[in-house]
Design an enzyme around this catalytic site. Structure first.
Site, PDB file in Angstrom:
ATOM      1  N   LYS A 186       0.856  -1.189   0.000  1.00 25.72           N
ATOM      2  CA  LYS A 186       0.000   0.000   0.000  1.00 25.72           C
ATOM      3  C   LYS A 186       0.893   1.241   0.000  1.00 25.72           C
ATOM      4  O   LYS A 186       1.452   1.621   1.017  1.00 25.72           O
ATOM      5  CB  LYS A 186      -0.913   0.029   1.234  1.00 25.72           C
ATOM      6  CG  LYS A 186      -2.040   1.041   1.052  1.00 25.72           C
ATOM      7  CD  LYS A 186      -2.429   1.763   2.304  1.00 25.72           C
ATOM      8  CE  LYS A 186      -1.556   2.913   2.691  1.00 25.72           C
ATOM      9  NZ  LYS A 186      -1.477   4.044   1.753  1.00 25.72           N
ATOM     10  N   GLU A 262       9.552   1.195  10.785  1.00 28.82           N
ATOM     11  CA  GLU A 262      10.579   2.212  10.494  1.00 28.82           C
ATOM     12  C   GLU A 262       9.896   3.555  10.667  1.00 28.82           C
ATOM     13  O   GLU A 262       9.145   3.989   9.794  1.00 28.82           O
ATOM     14  CB  GLU A 262      11.097   2.050   9.060  1.00 28.82           C
ATOM     15  CG  GLU A 262      11.805   0.731   8.790  1.00 28.82           C
ATOM     16  CD  GLU A 262      13.206   0.671   9.371  1.00 28.82           C
ATOM     17  OE1 GLU A 262      13.695   1.693   9.895  1.00 28.82           O
ATOM     18  OE2 GLU A 262      13.806  -0.421   9.324  1.00 28.82           O
ATOM     19  N   CYS A 296      13.710  10.652   7.165  1.00 31.70           N
ATOM     20  CA  CYS A 296      13.728  10.260   8.582  1.00 31.70           C
ATOM     21  C   CYS A 296      15.134  10.339   9.147  1.00 31.70           C
ATOM     22  O   CYS A 296      15.328  10.481  10.345  1.00 31.70           O
ATOM     23  CB  CYS A 296      13.176   8.855   8.722  1.00 31.70           C
ATOM     24  SG  CYS A 296      14.015   7.722   7.617  1.00 31.70           S
ATOM     25  N   GLU A 393      10.331  16.335  14.600  1.00 29.36           N
ATOM     26  CA  GLU A 393      10.853  16.106  13.259  1.00 29.36           C
ATOM     27  C   GLU A 393      10.479  17.316  12.399  1.00 29.36           C
ATOM     28  O   GLU A 393       9.292  17.602  12.240  1.00 29.36           O
ATOM     29  CB  GLU A 393      10.156  14.855  12.701  1.00 29.36           C
ATOM     30  CG  GLU A 393      11.058  13.935  12.004  1.00 29.36           C
ATOM     31  CD  GLU A 393      10.367  12.674  11.495  1.00 29.36           C
ATOM     32  OE1 GLU A 393       9.150  12.493  11.661  1.00 29.36           O
ATOM     33  OE2 GLU A 393      11.087  11.878  10.907  1.00 29.36           O
TER      34      GLU A 393
END
Ligand code: NAD
Length: 493
Positions: A186, A262, A296, A393
């Site tokens: 997906k 992850e 990331c 982040e």
């Protein structure tokens, strides 16, 4: 050279627009379609099938039906399909790169880099397929024998983010194929086109029907929920935000699924006074600006030893301020747009709050006017340690710089986050680097290196950055389960 509109149109016309289920491209059961946009212009690139729950279950039916036969396929056959896929993706590198630039925004040079990196997972796992060893030993008592074999874990759900549309798919699909698993992929709704083209390439490489099924859709939960609730699924591998990852881990408990997660990061980039300053600045550019900061592993906080902080920050700001923003297909564009309006607004909120709290803007600091979601490459100095921008982040081209006194202070600041994915260290003292690695609570440490991703290395995090590893020998182990066969003393039977 700027890419012509005709070239863009021809490439888009070659992208399959259906859902891939049991080797066939088909419309969504609902008949619905969804639009995919260019973040540099806001214009529609292509409409593709908008898969939902019914399609998700059809894809799982297909993966479940193919599992037993696929698990029995000779490892050499799986290896050669992956090798062929590596060759096809490499031969079509320009198509994959342009498609990623169109749907995700990264400049073509970056996209080419991702194709090379993404294709490596196909090559690496083609090589690992035939080396998935078990073991045989005599029990410590000296009588019974112990046989350990690895088997494919079973049908997998693979969920990928928008920031690396090809590499995040190959990093999961490669080892799943190598291990003998079937799967439903997906892709992120913002960037599904690369996965569509990749899936077509996998079929051309000889992958049997049903092994890889692809369901794109505008509602992620509509696709993932029925699959996760079905006991035929055995594993979910997710790359994306920590928030969604935690939700999926909860959903995975009912069927006690294997999970690989992850998730997000908050990478510290630590520069000691004994570092080669110019190399540290180059490393900082790479660690911050790869993928426009939408990674990331992106350096999220620059921790610089006090005595060199002013010099480092000034040099870094000059380089950041000299970068040219532009649509990724234009010659000379070095920094593409952010993925959407919301992402850019979030970045600007963090910058504004840091400045209000006392940070100094040395470069950039604002959105770029005009169409597309561009943000100026930004360097902030004197950022207070409790500023939000250091705790979250950023996912954009913004570099907050702060200082530390000594090794312990650097480690304490670096570890003061719930994340633990990538970290970077710059120093000429190797013993210092080793000491720091022991102190750092991060899954990955770069020594005098601003980019560390490699298909042969185990990529992954600790703490809220996730579970499991992708790449390396560890990557295939995530898709296998261990079976122990206890054998009676062969002299006694
Ligand atoms: P996201 O969590 O919003 O989405 C990731 C994927 O999950 C997409 O396919 C999305 O459609 C799907 N998703 C969203 N909600 C879902 C739900 N309720 N159920 C099932 N699936 C759902 O993340 P994103 O914005 O696409 O990607 C950015 C994030 O990914 C950042 O946090 C980044 O750090 C992280 N990331 C991590 C790695 C890594 O290897 N650790 C690599 C790349 C990106």
């Amino acid at each position: 050279m700027t890419i012509s509109p005709e070239r863009e149109a021809a490439l888009l016309a070659s992208v399959p627009t259906g859902l891939l289920i049991n080797g066939q491209w088909r419309d969504a059961a609902s008949g619905r379609t969804m639009e995919v946009h260019d973040p540099a212009t806001g214009e529609v690139l292509l409409s593709i099938a908008d898969g939902g729950s019914e399609d998700a279950l059809a894809a799982l039916d297909s993966a479940a039906a193919a599992q037993a036969g696929w698990a029995r396929t000779a490892p050499r056959v799986r290896a050669e399909i992956l090798r062929k896929a590596f060759e096809l993706v490499t031969a079509r590198a320009e198509d994959f790169a342009l498609l990623m630039t169109l749907e995700m925004g990264k400049p073509l040079a970056e996209a080419r880099g991702e194709v090379a990196y993404g294709a490596e997972f196909l090559r690496w796992y083609s090589e690992e397929t035939v080396r998935d060893y078990g073991r045989y030993l005599t029990s410590p008592e000296g009588k019974n024998k112990i046989l350990v074999q690895r088997k494919p874990v079973g049908p997998c759900l693979l969920i990928t983010p928008w920031n690396f549309p090809l590499a995040m798919a190959t990093r999961k699909v490669g080892p799943a194929i190598a291990a003998g698993c079937t799967m439903v992929l997906k892709p992120a709704k913002l960037t599904p086109l690369t996965s569509q083209l990749f899936a077509a390439t996998m079929m051309e490489a000889g992958l049997p029907a049903g092994v890889l099924n692809v369901v794109s859709g505008s509602s992620a939960a509509a696709i993932s929920a029925p699959i996760l609730a079905d006991s035929r699924l055995r594993k979910v591998s997710f790359t994306g935000s920590t928030e969604v990852g935690k939700r999926l881990m909860k959903d995975a408990t009912d069927n006690v699924l294997r999970t690989s997660m992850e998730l997000g990061g908050n990478a510290p980039f630590i520069v000691f006074a004994d570092a080669d300053l110019d190399k540290a600045v180059d490393g900082a550019m790479a660690a911050k600006m790869r993928n426009m900061g939408e990674a990331c592993t992106a350096a999220n906080r620059f921790l610089v030893q006090e005595s060199i902080a002013a010099e480092f920050t000034a040099k870094f700001a000059v380089k950041m301020g000299a970068l040219a923003t532009g649509r990724g297909t234009e010659a000379g564009a070095q920094v593409g747009p952010m993925i959407d309006e919301k992402a850019r607004a979030g970045i600007h909120t963090l910058v504004t709050a840091a400045v209000d709290a006392g940070a100094t803007v040395l470069a950039g600091g604002a959105p770029v006017e005009g169409p597309g979601w561009f943000y100026q490459p930004t360097v902030l100095a004197n950022v207070p340690n409790d500023a939000d921008i250091l705790g979250q982040e950023i996912f954009g081209p913004v570099a907050p710089v702060t200082t530390f006194t000594d090794e312990d202070d650097a480690a304490r600041i670096a570890n003061a986050t719930e994340y633990g994915l990538a970290s970077y260290l710059y120093s000429r003292d190797f013993s210092r680097l080793l000491r720091m690695s022991e102190k750092l609570e991060f899954g990955m440490v770069g020594f005098n290196a601003g980019v560390i991703s490699n298909a042969a290395a185990p990529f992954g995090g600790v703490k809220h950055s996730g579970l499991g590893r992708e790449g390396g020998a560890e990557g295939i182990a995530e898709y296998t389960t261990t079976q122990y066969i206890g054998i009676a003393d062969p002299y006694e039977v």
